[in-house]
Motif scaffolding. Structure first.
Motif, mmCIF file in Angstrom:
data_model
loop_
_atom_site.group_PDB
_atom_site.id
_atom_site.type_symbol
_atom_site.label_atom_id
_atom_site.label_comp_id
_atom_site.label_asym_id
_atom_site.label_seq_id
_atom_site.Cartn_x
_atom_site.Cartn_y
_atom_site.Cartn_z
ATOM 1 N N VAL A 228 0.867 -1.181 0.000
ATOM 2 C CA VAL A 228 0.000 0.000 0.000
ATOM 3 C C VAL A 228 0.902 1.228 0.000
ATOM 4 C CG1 VAL A 228 -1.871 1.181 1.154
ATOM 5 C CG2 VAL A 228 -1.700 -1.299 1.285
ATOM 6 N N TYR A 229 0.985 1.882 -1.159
ATOM 7 C CA TYR A 229 1.892 3.023 -1.306
ATOM 8 C C TYR A 229 1.373 4.205 -0.489
ATOM 9 C CZ TYR A 229 4.980 6.314 -3.681
ATOM 10 O OH TYR A 229 5.928 7.259 -3.958
ATOM 11 N N VAL A 230 2.276 5.104 -0.129
ATOM 12 C CA VAL A 230 1.905 6.203 0.762
ATOM 13 C C VAL A 230 0.769 7.055 0.184
ATOM 14 C CG1 VAL A 230 3.775 7.638 -0.126
ATOM 15 C CG2 VAL A 230 2.768 8.180 2.071
ATOM 16 N N SER A 231 0.732 7.210 -1.142
ATOM 17 C CA SER A 231 -0.365 7.982 -1.744
ATOM 18 C C SER A 231 -1.713 7.361 -1.426
ATOM 19 C CB SER A 231 -0.198 8.045 -3.261
ATOM 20 O OG SER A 231 0.960 8.744 -3.588
ATOM 21 N N GLN A 232 -1.727 6.009 -1.374
ATOM 22 C CA GLN A 232 -2.991 5.323 -1.088
ATOM 23 C C GLN A 232 -3.465 5.608 0.329
ATOM 24 O OE1 GLN A 232 -4.628 3.106 -3.531
ATOM 25 N NE2 GLN A 232 -6.211 3.768 -2.120
ATOM 26 N N TRP A 233 -2.526 5.713 1.246
ATOM 27 C CA TRP A 233 -2.892 6.082 2.625
ATOM 28 C C TRP A 233 -3.559 7.454 2.626
ATOM 29 C CZ3 TRP A 233 -3.442 2.793 6.299
ATOM 30 C CH2 TRP A 233 -2.631 1.650 6.370
ATOM 31 N N TYR A 234 -2.949 8.389 1.927
ATOM 32 C CA TYR A 234 -3.519 9.739 1.880
ATOM 33 C C TYR A 234 -4.906 9.718 1.236
ATOM 34 C CZ TYR A 234 0.609 12.312 3.441
ATOM 35 O OH TYR A 234 1.618 12.830 4.187
ATOM 36 N N ILE A 235 -5.059 8.903 0.196
ATOM 37 C CA ILE A 235 -6.358 8.838 -0.473
ATOM 38 C C ILE A 235 -7.411 8.288 0.478
ATOM 39 C CG2 ILE A 235 -7.638 7.577 -2.250
ATOM 40 C CD1 ILE A 235 -5.169 7.925 -4.035
ATOM 41 N N PHE A 236 -7.051 7.249 1.236
ATOM 42 C CA PHE A 236 -8.013 6.720 2.202
ATOM 43 C C PHE A 236 -8.360 7.762 3.244
ATOM 44 C CE2 PHE A 236 -7.140 2.237 0.939
ATOM 45 C CZ PHE A 236 -8.448 2.006 0.589
ATOM 46 N N GLY A 237 -7.345 8.503 3.675
ATOM 47 C CA GLY A 237 -7.619 9.585 4.614
ATOM 48 C C GLY A 237 -8.677 10.512 4.047
ATOM 49 N N THR B 20 -5.758 18.639 1.303
ATOM 50 C CA THR B 20 -4.335 18.355 1.531
ATOM 51 C C THR B 20 -3.968 16.900 1.247
ATOM 52 O OG1 THR B 20 -4.095 20.168 3.090
ATOM 53 C CG2 THR B 20 -2.488 18.400 3.266
ATOM 54 N N PRO B 21 -4.704 15.915 1.777
ATOM 55 C CA PRO B 21 -4.321 14.532 1.441
ATOM 56 C C PRO B 21 -4.359 14.251 -0.067
ATOM 57 C CG PRO B 21 -5.958 14.550 3.191
ATOM 58 C CD PRO B 21 -5.812 15.953 2.750
ATOM 59 N N ILE B 22 -5.325 14.827 -0.771
ATOM 60 C CA ILE B 22 -5.366 14.585 -2.218
ATOM 61 C C ILE B 22 -4.124 15.180 -2.876
ATOM 62 C CG2 ILE B 22 -6.645 14.941 -4.364
ATOM 63 C CD1 ILE B 22 -9.152 15.295 -2.729
ATOM 64 N N GLY B 23 -3.817 16.417 -2.498
ATOM 65 C CA GLY B 23 -2.648 17.074 -3.085
ATOM 66 C C GLY B 23 -1.374 16.306 -2.782
ATOM 67 N N LEU B 24 -1.222 15.867 -1.531
ATOM 68 C CA LEU B 24 0.005 15.164 -1.169
ATOM 69 C C LEU B 24 0.076 13.790 -1.829
ATOM 70 C CD1 LEU B 24 0.505 16.109 2.576
ATOM 71 C CD2 LEU B 24 1.545 17.098 0.547
ATOM 72 N N ALA B 25 -1.070 13.105 -1.938
ATOM 73 C CA ALA B 25 -1.073 11.818 -2.643
ATOM 74 C C ALA B 25 -0.575 12.014 -4.070
ATOM 75 C CB ALA B 25 -2.482 11.228 -2.647
ATOM 76 N N THR B 26 -1.057 13.068 -4.722
ATOM 77 C CA THR B 26 -0.648 13.351 -6.101
ATOM 78 C C THR B 26 0.843 13.641 -6.171
ATOM 79 O OG1 THR B 26 -2.799 14.413 -6.278
ATOM 80 C CG2 THR B 26 -1.274 14.716 -8.095
ATOM 81 N N GLY C 60 4.970 11.087 8.078
ATOM 82 C CA GLY C 60 4.228 12.299 7.715
ATOM 83 C C GLY C 60 2.740 12.033 7.663
ATOM 84 N N PHE C 61 2.345 10.923 7.075
ATOM 85 C CA PHE C 61 0.910 10.644 6.972
ATOM 86 C C PHE C 61 0.288 10.476 8.351
ATOM 87 C CE2 PHE C 61 -2.563 7.610 7.118
ATOM 88 C CZ PHE C 61 -3.485 8.319 6.383
ATOM 89 N N TRP C 62 0.899 9.652 9.198
ATOM 90 C CA TRP C 62 0.258 9.351 10.483
ATOM 91 C C TRP C 62 0.293 10.556 11.414
ATOM 92 C CZ3 TRP C 62 -3.150 5.733 10.986
ATOM 93 C CH2 TRP C 62 -3.125 4.671 10.101
ATOM 94 N N SER C 63 1.327 11.391 11.298
ATOM 95 C CA SER C 63 1.320 12.572 12.167
ATOM 96 C C SER C 63 0.284 13.585 11.672
ATOM 97 C CB SER C 63 2.714 13.192 12.264
ATOM 98 O OG SER C 63 3.265 13.397 11.001
#
Lengths: 71, 524
Positions: free
Chosen positions: B200-209, B252-258, B280-283
């Motif tokens: 699960v790539y970090v972008s996917q974490w942000y997308i789920f967020g 923000t999560p969408i932008g960072l995932a991108t 970064g994601f979890w914090s």
């Protein structure tokens, strides 16, 4: 007012809880191990590390039109 | 043909630098390059994945592009009215009190959200290496979403707005948005479930967020503010908890995932520190939600609430620091590519703005600073640095990458892309400098009881003109973008067989140190 308290409590539990569950899932599945492999998971054999990909896809030694016919 | 392909692609991992700077050298971070799947299959799979997202993603993008233009016009109207109040003052539906919320809501729910959803869908399919689920339902969702935004905007202009900032849409609109959104969430979850990539790539974490946080924020705020309104000052707390989190937990999560996908993907270089990206994601998940009450410093809310939010705002330096370090060090040595690649130029502009807006945000949440700058034009400049300079520019970059892969048509004109970039970037710079400067003067003057209020109003006029000038520049950029978008969708213009770069492709080819792909193929 009761409704407001229910919304507060339920949403805090639901979303705080889901984050904890997600983190626990990630640890159990080993998502938080081997970070080097994780970082390379977005690269493919035809778009490997070292290849700049910002070019028109159809013109690369790559799929576009031909690929669909075959599959 | 296919033999050449295989031969060519099996060894691109070690391009010998051909003069110039050694950009794009393989495995400079270690890690294996070859995956146990052959290049042609990988290419075919990615083509199928992209293809599955084509119709829904382009539908969401089209709606976004339309609302971008509509929102720009509303923005210009609102901005001109601030320094020239007699401008178009005849019609009630064009008064500032309606045009300004219409601008905000068309930009957030019309442009930013659907474009973000389009990018989310494409990224999810790409990261999962699986075809997107429910493409037809998603098209229906896009239609419902846009009808809802149109209906809501007309409602606001007719004077039916709720007058609660960021959720001005009349009460009949939110259920439609929630309905459309649940289809998107369903599709993302199902696509993820059927994924072909274990990690699960970090972008996917942000997308789920983003996917799980936004409906929470939106339904809670609608419930507590519109359908069953709370009494008194808690309204303000809920209002700003929501308004702040639309930026922090949705855009923000969408932008960072991108950014986390496209910078490494365009450069062909893994992200500098993947470990930091996860931290970064979890914090962000831990801290951002607490920060909203810093908009109410000095307001009639409990002091501890404000203090907690100031602490959380300062703690945001952790996720922001990880993102800034990661993006900078992934780019180091490759900055020259910014001269050529439209995608990278917009994305990196967005990434740098993210650092700027977040660091600014942390420090302006401090009481001493806030006392001067809040409730002035300064805050407006800050909000635009976030939603425009960071998020919108990142989305432009993403569209420059995604669109040709879906429409199979290259961008029509490098000149128009340059107009787009310099119009929006230059406009944003003028906007931010003008309103930040003006806002500090305004705040200082308002804290001084000896200065008459009308003097402050007059003092602000030149700064408000700079805002309109900036608006004209940005709108010019948007018109150029809309022209490019239309030409791309309709396959207008001459067919191009080389990527649309912003500068000489030959130089670019030397720069990336391996023979450019578009010169490789026809030789066979």
């Amino acid at each position: 007012m009761t409704l407001n308290y229910i919304v507060f409590a339920a949403s805090a539990l639901l979303f705080g809880g889901s984050a904890v569950v997600a983190l626990a899932w990630a640890m159990r599945k080993g998502q938080l191990e081997n970070f080097q492999r994780g970082a390379t998971s977005i690269f493919d054999a035809d778009e490997p590390i070292g290849r700049v990909t910002d070019s028109f896809p159809g013109q690369k030694p790559k799929p576009a039109g031909g690929a669909t016919k075959r599959s | 043909m296919s033999d050449t392909r295989r031969e060519k692609s099996s060894s691109p991992a070690s391009p010998a630098p051909r003069g110039g700077k050694a950009i794009g050298r393989a495995s400079d971070r270690g890690g294996s390059v070859e995956r146990p799947i052959d290049p042609e299959r990988a290419a075919r799979r990615r083509f199928r994945v992209d293809e599955s997202t084509r119709v829904p993603v382009l539908t969401f993008f089209t709606g976004g592009a339309f609302w971008l233009l509509a929102g720009s016009i509303l923005a210009l109207l609102a901005s001109i009215k601030l320094h020239t109040p007699e401008f178009l003052d005849g019609a009630s539906w064009l008064t500032f009190g309606r045009v300004r919320p219409a601008h905000l809501n068309t930009m957030i729910y019309g442009w930013a959200s659907p474009t973000g959803i389009g990018v989310i869908l494409w990224l999810t399919a790409r990261l999962a290496k699986a075809e997107l689920r429910f493409p037809r339902l998603l098209v229906a969702a896009a239609v419902v979403w846009n009808v809802a935004v149109l209906w809501g905007t007309i409602g606001i202009l007719r004077g039916e707005g709720t007058s609660i900032e960021w959720i001005e849409f009349p009460p009949y609109v939110p259920p439609l948005l929630v309905l459309a959104f649940s289809i998107v969430a369903l599709s993302v979850a199902t696509t993820f479930h059927d994924r072909g990539e274990a990690h699960v790539y970090v972008s996917q974490w942000y997308i789920f967020g983003a996917i799980f946080w936004f409906p929470w924020l939106y339904t809670v705020v609608e419930l507590l503010m519109v359908y069953r309104p709370m009494a008194g000052s808690p309204q303000a707390s809920v209002n700003w908890w929501f308004a702040h989190n639309v930026l922090g937990l949705w855009l923000t999560p969408i932008g960072l995932a991108t950014i986390y996908y496209l910078i490494p993907k365009v450069l062909g270089r893994p992200v500098h520190s993947y470990y930091l990206s996860i931290v970064g994601f979890w914090s962000l998940a831990l801290f951002y939600n607490w920060a909203g009450a810093h908009h109410l410093i000095g307001g009639p809310v409990p002091a501890w609430l404000v203090t907690v939010s100031i602490v959380a705002s300062m703690m945001m330096l952790i996720p922001v620091g990880t993102v800034a370090i990661n993006h900078h060090f992934t780019m180091v040595g490759r900055f020259a590519i910014l001269k050529y690649s439209p995608t990278l130029r917009f994305i990196v502009f967005g990434a740098m703005s993210y650092t700027a807006v977040s660091v600014q945000g942390s420090f302006q949440s401090l009481r001493d600073w806030n006392e001067v700058t809040h409730f002035t034009h300064y805050t407006i400049a800050h909000a635009h640095l976030g939603v425009y300079s960071f998020f919108t520019m990142t989305m432009f970059g993403a569209l420059y990458y995604i669109m040709p892969r879906l429409t199979r048509w290259e961008w029509a004109s490098a000149r128009l892309i340059r107009v787009h970039f310099w119009g929006t970037a230059g406009g944003m710079a003028i906007y931010w400098i003008g309103l930040t400067w003006g806002g500090v003067l305004q705040g200082a003057a308002m804290n001084d009881p000896k200065v008459p209020f009308l003097d402050i109003v007059k003092m602000m006029i030149p700064y408000l003109w700079s805002r309109s000038l900036a608006g004209v520049l940005m709108t010019t950029g948007h018109v150029a973008f809309a022209a490019l978008f239309t030409m791309n969708m309709l396959h207008l213009g001459k067919r191009r067989y080389e990527p649309t770069l912003l500068d000489d492709p030959r130089e670019y080819a030397r720069l990336i140190a391996s023979p450019p792909a578009w010169e490789e193929t026809p030789a066979s």
